[in-house]
Motif scaffolding. Sequence first.
Motif, PDB file in Angstrom:
ATOM      1  N   THR A 232      23.431  40.991  45.084  1.00 32.24           N
ATOM      2  CA  THR A 232      23.890  40.503  43.841  1.00 32.24           C
ATOM      3  C   THR A 232      23.960  38.802  43.728  1.00 32.24           C
ATOM      4  O   THR A 232      23.372  38.296  42.940  1.00 32.24           O
ATOM      5  CB  THR A 232      25.154  40.907  43.028  1.00 32.24           C
ATOM      6  N   LEU A 236      22.118  36.213  41.068  1.00 32.36           N
ATOM      7  CA  LEU A 236      22.664  35.500  40.014  1.00 32.36           C
ATOM      8  C   LEU A 236      22.208  33.881  40.018  1.00 32.36           C
ATOM      9  O   LEU A 236      22.273  33.395  39.207  1.00 32.36           O
ATOM     10  CB  LEU A 236      24.207  35.530  40.356  1.00 32.36           C
ATOM     11  N   PRO A 257      22.282  45.562  40.151  1.00 34.57           N
ATOM     12  CA  PRO A 257      23.161  44.910  40.668  1.00 34.57           C
ATOM     13  C   PRO A 257      23.990  43.835  39.702  1.00 34.57           C
ATOM     14  O   PRO A 257      25.052  43.767  39.317  1.00 34.57           O
ATOM     15  CB  PRO A 257      23.151  44.085  42.001  1.00 34.57           C
ATOM     16  N   ILE A 258      23.095  43.083  38.988  1.00 37.64           N
ATOM     17  CA  ILE A 258      23.592  42.033  37.994  1.00 37.64           C
ATOM     18  C   ILE A 258      24.030  42.641  36.965  1.00 37.64           C
ATOM     19  O   ILE A 258      25.083  42.338  36.196  1.00 37.64           O
ATOM     20  CB  ILE A 258      22.245  41.039  37.774  1.00 37.64           C
ATOM     21  N   TYR A 261      27.283  44.067  37.667  1.00 41.04           N
ATOM     22  CA  TYR A 261      28.538  42.773  37.594  1.00 41.04           C
ATOM     23  C   TYR A 261      28.887  42.536  36.099  1.00 41.04           C
ATOM     24  O   TYR A 261      29.997  42.371  35.762  1.00 41.04           O
ATOM     25  CB  TYR A 261      27.778  41.705  38.224  1.00 41.04           C
ATOM     26  N   GLN A 262      27.882  42.358  35.237  1.00 42.01           N
ATOM     27  CA  GLN A 262      27.932  41.627  33.930  1.00 42.01           C
ATOM     28  C   GLN A 262      28.735  42.955  33.171  1.00 42.01           C
ATOM     29  O   GLN A 262      29.620  42.578  32.319  1.00 42.01           O
ATOM     30  CB  GLN A 262      26.437  41.356  33.222  1.00 42.01           C
ATOM     31  N   ASN A 265      32.414  43.531  33.620  1.00 43.61           N
ATOM     32  CA  ASN A 265      33.141  42.544  33.376  1.00 43.61           C
ATOM     33  C   ASN A 265      33.270  42.305  31.824  1.00 43.61           C
ATOM     34  O   ASN A 265      34.039  41.297  31.351  1.00 43.61           O
ATOM     35  CB  ASN A 265      32.828  41.123  33.986  1.00 43.61           C
TER      36      ASN A 265
END
Length: 301
Positions: A232, A236, A257-258, A261-262, A265
């Motif tokens: 990740t 990024l 993975p991104i 993550y986004q 959150n």
Amino acid sequence: MSATSMIPAAPVKNLDVARRLGARRRFMDKLVRLLCIAAMLAGLFFLASILFTLLWRGIPALDLHVFTTEFQPTTYGDDTALRGGLMHAITGSLIQVVLATLIGTPIGLLVGTYLAEYARASALGNAVRFVSDVLLSAPSILIGLFIYQLIVLPMGGFSGIAGVLALAVIVIPVVVRTTEDMLQLIPNTLREAVMGLGAPKWKMIMLVCYKAAMSGIVTGVLLAIARIAGETAPLLLTSFGNNVNSFNLGSAMSSLPIAIYQQANSGFPDLIAIAWTGALIVTLGVLAINVAARTLLKTRG
């Protein structure tokens, strides 16, 4: 008489010492074995906990919608909320991982061959080996920063090609180490026999060494793919990600993975559920690749 009676004393004393040492060794052996079993059970417990959590949180949102729909903003105005899919992230991950593997594998294969066949004890070979080992253990975010300075800033923005190059740099040392180790396992007598028949060295490497080490080299490539599939931090700083399905390597490109993550959150329950599903997909994919790599390595042995 007294001197004769003292003769058996030394063997008896030595026997007692040997018994005490044997009992101590057996105790330490049992203690170390118990510690090893406890460590194994602890590792299996945490691994099972992770897999159970991923299955529990990821399966409810796992359906065809996830694989066929791009990101959609979640709305709560009625009973039916729009759920964001992961098609754009899956497509971006596949593109970047495949291209990074195609770029990094030949480079790593050639460098590993050079270290094993041409520079085993040379100063240059030792220097290249040291740099490769350092790169193998370097944090991936440092590689992301390197590609950010080298590619992203001159290009004026994030891009898929920058993400591909960052992942390729991660692939190279893994393939280098595996290729070198596998080639060094081949007996020198086999090399001498082939070259004794008049074959040039490059043909000996191509037709004999590579064939004998092929399963091990493929295992290293699969392990490299498994590593970059979940990266990740470097992405990024390079490809950054977006919310649409894109095949343009010159612009920002998403990846699993991104996206995880986004969306994790985001604060929206539907998107968090999709993030858990994405984490499950990545984990199962990496697990399948590792199982395939272990199977090839076992078959070679």
